[in-house]
Design a protein around this motif. Structure first.
Motif, PDB file in Angstrom:
ATOM      1  N   PHE A   1       0.948  -1.306   0.103  1.00 50.96           N
ATOM      2  CA  PHE A   1       0.088   0.154  -0.044  1.00 50.96           C
ATOM      3  C   PHE A   1       0.892   1.149   0.071  1.00 50.96           C
ATOM      4  O   PHE A   1       2.110   1.047   0.547  1.00 50.96           O
ATOM      5  CB  PHE A   1      -0.913  -0.194   1.190  1.00 50.96           C
ATOM      6  CG  PHE A   1      -1.610   1.325   1.499  1.00 50.96           C
ATOM      7  CD1 PHE A   1      -3.071   1.288   0.789  1.00 50.96           C
ATOM      8  CD2 PHE A   1      -1.464   2.652   2.129  1.00 50.96           C
ATOM      9  CE1 PHE A   1      -3.792   2.289   0.738  1.00 50.96           C
ATOM     10  CE2 PHE A   1      -2.110   3.385   2.384  1.00 50.96           C
ATOM     11  CZ  PHE A   1      -3.446   3.529   1.473  1.00 50.96           C
ATOM     12  N   GLY A   2       0.659   2.249  -0.785  1.00 51.33           N
ATOM     13  CA  GLY A   2       1.015   3.438  -0.411  1.00 51.33           C
ATOM     14  C   GLY A   2       2.187   3.917  -1.444  1.00 51.33           C
ATOM     15  O   GLY A   2       2.464   3.110  -2.680  1.00 51.33           O
ATOM     16  N   ILE A   3       2.696   5.027  -1.394  1.00 53.03           N
ATOM     17  CA  ILE A   3       3.376   5.506  -2.349  1.00 53.03           C
ATOM     18  C   ILE A   3       4.597   4.650  -2.700  1.00 53.03           C
ATOM     19  O   ILE A   3       5.255   4.819  -3.809  1.00 53.03           O
ATOM     20  CB  ILE A   3       3.812   7.081  -2.178  1.00 53.03           C
ATOM     21  CG1 ILE A   3       4.593   7.838  -3.467  1.00 53.03           C
ATOM     22  CG2 ILE A   3       4.901   7.221  -0.869  1.00 53.03           C
ATOM     23  CD1 ILE A   3       4.818   9.247  -3.708  1.00 53.03           C
ATOM     24  N   LYS A   4       5.115   4.162  -1.743  1.00 51.11           N
ATOM     25  CA  LYS A   4       6.489   3.169  -1.962  1.00 51.11           C
ATOM     26  C   LYS A   4       6.144   1.903  -2.604  1.00 51.11           C
ATOM     27  O   LYS A   4       6.969   1.228  -3.318  1.00 51.11           O
ATOM     28  CB  LYS A   4       6.985   2.760  -0.567  1.00 51.11           C
ATOM     29  CG  LYS A   4       7.389   3.914   0.221  1.00 51.11           C
ATOM     30  CD  LYS A   4       8.661   4.278   0.026  1.00 51.11           C
ATOM     31  CE  LYS A   4       8.824   5.444   1.282  1.00 51.11           C
ATOM     32  NZ  LYS A   4      10.312   5.946   1.105  1.00 51.11           N
ATOM     33  N   ASN A   5       4.891   1.621  -3.040  1.00 51.81           N
ATOM     34  CA  ASN A   5       4.429   0.461  -3.637  1.00 51.81           C
ATOM     35  C   ASN A   5       3.609   0.968  -5.145  1.00 51.81           C
ATOM     36  O   ASN A   5       3.175  -0.107  -5.548  1.00 51.81           O
ATOM     37  CB  ASN A   5       3.569  -0.309  -2.924  1.00 51.81           C
ATOM     38  CG  ASN A   5       4.295  -0.876  -1.707  1.00 51.81           C
ATOM     39  OD1 ASN A   5       5.283  -1.779  -1.822  1.00 51.81           O
ATOM     40  ND2 ASN A   5       3.960  -0.508  -0.487  1.00 51.81           N
ATOM     41  N   ARG A   6       3.946   1.942  -5.605  1.00 46.75           N
ATOM     42  CA  ARG A   6       3.004   2.373  -6.782  1.00 46.75           C
ATOM     43  C   ARG A   6       3.668   1.668  -7.971  1.00 46.75           C
ATOM     44  O   ARG A   6       2.988   1.508  -9.037  1.00 46.75           O
ATOM     45  CB  ARG A   6       2.980   3.781  -6.707  1.00 46.75           C
ATOM     46  CG  ARG A   6       2.468   4.815  -6.076  1.00 46.75           C
ATOM     47  CD  ARG A   6       0.981   4.673  -6.145  1.00 46.75           C
ATOM     48  NE  ARG A   6       0.175   4.831  -4.979  1.00 46.75           N
ATOM     49  CZ  ARG A   6      -0.186   6.068  -4.402  1.00 46.75           C
ATOM     50  NH1 ARG A   6       0.129   7.126  -4.957  1.00 46.75           N
ATOM     51  NH2 ARG A   6      -0.898   5.960  -3.454  1.00 46.75           N
ATOM     52  N   ASN A   7       4.773   1.520  -7.967  1.00 49.57           N
ATOM     53  CA  ASN A   7       5.574   0.928  -9.238  1.00 49.57           C
ATOM     54  C   ASN A   7       5.626  -0.794  -9.010  1.00 49.57           C
ATOM     55  O   ASN A   7       6.546  -1.249  -9.254  1.00 49.57           O
ATOM     56  CB  ASN A   7       6.975   1.417  -9.406  1.00 49.57           C
ATOM     57  CG  ASN A   7       6.953   2.944  -9.832  1.00 49.57           C
ATOM     58  OD1 ASN A   7       5.846   3.222 -10.417  1.00 49.57           O
ATOM     59  ND2 ASN A   7       7.636   3.679  -9.160  1.00 49.57           N
TER      60      ASN A   7
END
Length: 297
Positions: free
Chosen positions: A291-297
């Motif tokens: 979850f979250g920005i660290k896992n967008r890619n």
């Protein structure tokens, strides 16, 4: 009693199926099926989440009437290949009676029907689908060290803060503008942090804690976060506003979390950052929250 705490778990999270999975990946489904049937009376060793499941089910013994907690097996196996798993459940004396065997399909689709409060799996895709549909979920990360079944009844659960208990709003500032901007934002913000994917599960744990005698309470929680002063203030005020209790709070200011988790003796640790989970998994059972920005890619 109005409700149950329901945990859905995959067979690979509960038991050590590394040998069987290796056969599946290298020799295919038929070889895997034959292996499981030939060995269905060979009891599986505990997997990464075994301690968690054993301890959380034991809490039911503190209730006089019906079970307060239920663990449900959600598996990609067929019932045929899953018989070994159920034989192992019986041999380890785990009170798990409900199961879904999906024959290669994702068991995620049954998570909502069972009212699951926490879904643990070794499948990245299943966990991602659950998170996207607002079910607290994490991928159990295999460790190179074999887990021992822990003595004692105390259940210890550790959480990262941002993108786990809380949303990723602060992490977005850090990622885009750096540490100074993050700290400035935390000082200026008067509002509470928004809820993250694991808030609801933490609330359910708090309900259990509040129901039980404090002298014999078998659940202990910890917040283990990279935050430090002054960014700790919003965390404390948000938890207070929610009416949620965390037993131990570690504001580590970017230090490696692994040794602290080992000292806490966590039965499981939830974090959104894969590097943190990789480091921690050498010491304690760890699960990645996608979850979250660290896992967008």
């Amino acid at each position: 009693m109005d409700s149950k705490l329901v945990i859905g778990i995959s067979s690979r999270a509960l038991f050590d199926l590394s040998q069987s999975h290796h056969i599946f990946e290298n020799d295919g489904i038929d070889a895997y099926r034959n292996h499981q049937i030939e060995n269905e009376n060979e009891i599986l060793d505990p997997g990464e989440a075994f301690n968690l499941v054993t301890k959380i089910l034991k809490i039911n013994e503190l209730y006089e009437s019906e079970n307060r907690i239920e663990v449900i097996l959600l598996s990609r196996n067929t019932a045929d290949t899953g018989l070994r798993v159920f034989n192992s459940i019986e041999a380890h004396k785990l009170n798990i009676t409900r199961a879904v065997f999906c024959g290669g399909e994702s068991p995620y689709k049954y998570v909502k029907a069972f009212g699951v409060d926490l879904f643990l799996s070794s499948s990245k895709d299943d966990v991602k689908m659950a998170i996207e549909n607002n079910v607290p979920s994490a991928r159990i990360i295999p460790s190179k060290t074999k887990r021992k079944v822990k003595d004692g009844d105390m259940l210890k659960i550790a959480f990262d803060g941002d993108s786990v208990i809380f949303s990723d709003e602060s992490e977005k500032v850090f990622e885009k503008e750096g540490l100074k901007a993050f700290l400035d934002n935390e000082r200026k913000k008067k509002s509470m942090l928004k809820a993250g994917p694991f808030k609801s599960f933490l609330v359910e744990l708090n309900k259990l804690q509040s129901e039980l005698d404090p002298k014999i309470n078998p659940i202990r929680t910890a917040l283990v976060t990279a935050r430090s002063a002054p960014s700790h203030k919003r965390v404390i005020k948000t938890l207070r506003k929610w009416g949620v209790r965390i037993d131990e709070s570690l504001f580590l200011g970017g230090m490696n979390k692994s040794e602290f988790l080992k000292s806490f003796e966590a039965d499981i640790f939830f974090d959104d950052q894969q590097q943190n989970i990789k480091d921690a998994s050498a010491k304690v059972t760890s699960a990645h929250v996608p979850f979250g920005i660290k896992n967008r890619n």
